[in-house]
Design an enzyme around this catalytic site. Structure first.
Site, PDB file in Angstrom:
ATOM      1  N   SER A   1       0.714  -0.956   0.260  1.00 30.21           N
ATOM      2  CA  SER A   1      -0.344   0.070  -0.220  1.00 30.21           C
ATOM      3  C   SER A   1       1.088   1.411   0.237  1.00 30.21           C
ATOM      4  O   SER A   1       1.186   1.058  -1.031  1.00 30.21           O
ATOM      5  CB  SER A   1      -0.587   0.059   1.233  1.00 30.21           C
TER       6      SER A   1
ATOM      7  N   ASP B   1      -8.195  -5.059  -6.084  1.00 32.82           N
ATOM      8  CA  ASP B   1      -8.071  -3.850  -5.622  1.00 32.82           C
ATOM      9  C   ASP B   1      -9.192  -2.674  -5.378  1.00 32.82           C
ATOM     10  O   ASP B   1      -8.922  -1.974  -6.689  1.00 32.82           O
ATOM     11  CB  ASP B   1      -6.811  -3.369  -5.577  1.00 32.82           C
TER      12      ASP B   1
ATOM     13  N   HIS C   1      -6.401  -5.694  -1.791  1.00 27.38           N
ATOM     14  CA  HIS C   1      -6.490  -4.856  -1.597  1.00 27.38           C
ATOM     15  C   HIS C   1      -4.997  -5.402  -0.041  1.00 27.38           C
ATOM     16  O   HIS C   1      -5.686  -5.492   1.328  1.00 27.38           O
ATOM     17  CB  HIS C   1      -6.152  -3.757  -0.450  1.00 27.38           C
TER      18      HIS C   1
END
Length: 622
Positions: free
Chosen positions: A475, A560, A592
């Protein structure tokens, strides 16, 4: 001395048992464990042997990771999405009949559990963005029938609070400048009809963007005349306070000058705070109610790890507790407040106890502009702390932080021969608003400088070989890895990016619809694509692909919703065009991050071979 390899299956496979939760009547215990290789919810009678437990859910795909007991002692509820798309649906299982229901069977809609209350055991307040993808309206779910009744038409709020009469009387409204307004009303309007008189929303507390990550309401007081809040308004760190609804007066109950209140233990009947938690180098409790002082002290004496109070029955007699250890599995206990006895339940992964794990050591350093930055170092056990290869493991968020305790990636890296460096760079939460706000507009700027300065700190100590350092993360951490490869390629030998954005402009322009009400937060903290396009391009790794001289491993989930597949695809295309060494892994059934154990194991197998190739560490065959 070289310690045995800890198998990837032990580190990253399914836990044996995790997340115990006691029924509201204190008679049954539930937890998450594999059933036919997929995580499901199991239930057992309290005190019965673990072998007598039975699975009550039948997921055969992504596994269940979060569940809770309804207060009727009959229903267990859990959320699940499809392929990592985060369009969560709310499900339940009836323990009397074994029946299972999809309570929010709507395509492309995200369900949020807003409130449950012991006084209303048959009801759940659920948020659904069914009518407007950007806003979650509030519905009252009747558990016996499964019927949903809309009770609040969202006027633009990003969160709601119900009082002890289970009426939705509080809301959180974002402002155009990145701040927030705590909204209040005296009664709940009926059936979503237009509000009039005492039903009208009115502002109670408005605060700016500088307080927006360290100020938020928790719950109403028992009499409904006050709000318990964590607030940093007028000070640096978020403190626990009672806000009087009629006068706006604030009574501070607990505070620390540097660290934000990270958790509050409320009495389940009086709604008075009994203890607060601060996450400093390790977890610290401040007990506010003498009635539980002996209980907290008794629990802290059970294990050396950091205590986490997980939950309790409705009588508040039985508490569940978890202990986080840095060099062993998470250990779970049930605690009887009458006898003061703690009963061991299980470890989350008992196989870890067969291996020598590493200690996680807090450290701090002074960044180039004088800011004190904290983090953790995990060294390879049995190795001399001199000129070791290292992996800078950057946490995601970025509005989050690393904490002390069992971290499978830290243990994995240390076991493979690397110093794991974890840094709570500026912009990380928990250290007060001055520290978190120091990260505003500093993606790829001073936030990256903090990471570079951390590397310089451990190199200067002689711990790390400057020629054998990788940057790794997911991330925001994936973005940081790409920044490391593009902006400071001479510092790192290789980089691993997991679901990291490559362009800040396209990242902000493609956020999920339900994040759009918070867009001003992104504009003030990251950048505004409409007015700062050049600045955002300058801070985007995609803008400097030509400067990359180190190999990259990039991993992405196809579904995602936060960092779209295109973020990875566009930098992979640029790397291919310029002939830069890279490996790309796309997981078609993930979002994600990687929820399925087979995908996790595939990724970590590739990652440790990649790191071994470029840093010289160990890897597990197969």
């Amino acid at each position: 001395m070289t310690v045995p390899l800890v198998p990837r299956q032990v580190l990253f496979g399914n836990p044996e048992r995790v997340s115990p939760a006691i029924s509201r009547d204190g008679r049954r215990l539930a937890w998450i464990a594999p059933d036919e290789g997929v995580l499901n919810v199991w239930v057992n009678k309290v005190g019965a042997p673990l072998e007598q437990a039975v699975p009550v859910t039948k997921d055969r795909d992504r596994g269940i990771r979060s569940f809770f007991w309804a207060h009727d002692n009959r229903h267990l509820l859990y959320i699940q999405d499809v392929g990592g798309d985060e369009d969560w649906r709310l499900f339940d299982v009836d323990l009397d009949t074994g029946g299972m229901r999809d309570l929010t069977p709507f395509e492309g809609v995200q369900a949020r559990v807003e409130e449950i209350d012991k006084r209303f055991p048959d009801t759940v307040l659920v948020g659904l963005n069914r009518d407007n993808p950007q806003l979650h309206d509030v519905y009252r779910l009747d558990l016996p029938t499964g019927e949903l009744e809309k009770v609040v038409e969202n006027p633009g709020f990003v969160g709601f609070l119900a009082d002890t009469d289970f009426k939705v009387r509080g809301g959180l409204a974002p402002t155009p400048d990145g701040g927030m307004v705590v909204m209040i009303r005296d009664t709940e309007d009926v059936g979503g009809e237009p509000a009039t008189g005492s039903d009208e929303w009115r502002p109670l507390l408005q605060y700016g963007q500088d307080d927006s990550l360290t100020t938020y309401p928790i719950t109403f007081t028992l009499d409904g005349r006050g709000l318990w809040m964590v607030t940093s308004v007028g000070v640096n760190a978020g403190r626990l306070a009672r806000l009087d609804i009629a006068t706006g007066d604030t009574e501070v109950v607990a505070e620390d000058p540097q660290y934000d209140v990270a958790g509050v233990r409320m009495h389940p009947d009086t709604r008075e705070p009994q203890a607060v938690v601060y996450v400093k180098e390790r977890v610290e409790y401040q007990v506010l109610d003498p009635a539980i002082a002996d209980d907290v002290a008794a629990l802290q004496a059970v294990e050396p790890g950091d205590l986490n109070l997980l939950g309790h029955d409705d009588a508040d007699r039985t508490w569940l507790a978890a202990y986080a250890n840095d060099d062993g599995p998470v250990r779970y206990y049930a605690y009887d407040r009458e006898t003061k006895d703690a009963t061991f339940l299980f470890d989350h992964q008992p196989a870890l106890s067969q291996y020598q794990l590493a200690k996680m050591e807090p450290f701090s350093f002074t960044a180039r502009d004088g800011l004190t930055v904290h983090g953790y170092l995990t060294f390879p056990p049995g190795e001399e702390r001199r000129a070791l290869p290292a992996v800078l493991n950057v946490h995601g968020g970025p509005w989050a932080r690393d904490t002390w305790g069992y971290d499978p990636e830290a243990q994995w890296l240390a076991n493979r021969g690397y110093v794991c460096i974890q840094v709570n760079y500026r912009g990380s939460t928990g250290y007060g608003k001055e520290f978190v706000n120091a990260g505003d507009k500093e993606w790829g700027g001073k936030m990256h400088d903090d990471l570079v300065d951390a590397v310089a700190h451990v190199v200067d100590k002689g711990y790390v070989d400057p020629a054998r350092i990788a940057i790794y993360g997911g991330s925001y951490g994936g973005y940081a890895a790409l920044v490391g490869a593009a902006f400071t390629p001479d510092l790192f030998a290789c980089a691993v990016d997991i679901v990291g954005p490559s362009s800040l402009k396209t990242l902000i322009e493609s956020i999920p619809a339900y994040w759009v009400p918070m867009i001003s937060q992104f504009h003030t903290r990251v950048g505004n694509p409409e007015t700062e396009e050049a600045f955002m391009w300058e801070r985007s790794p995609l803008s400097r692909v030509g400067d990359i001289r180190i190999p990259l491993l990039i991993a992405q989930g196809a579904n995602d919703p936060r960092v779209k597949q295109s973020e990875s695809e566009q930098i992979v295309a640029a790397l291919e065009e310029k002939g830069i060494d890279h490996q790309y892994m796309l997981f078609p059934d993930e979002g994600h991050g990687f929820a399925k154990p087979e995908n996790r194991l595939t990724f970590y197998a590739a990652a440790e071979r990649f790191l071994a190739k470029h840093l010289g560490g160990r890897f597990e065959e197969g």
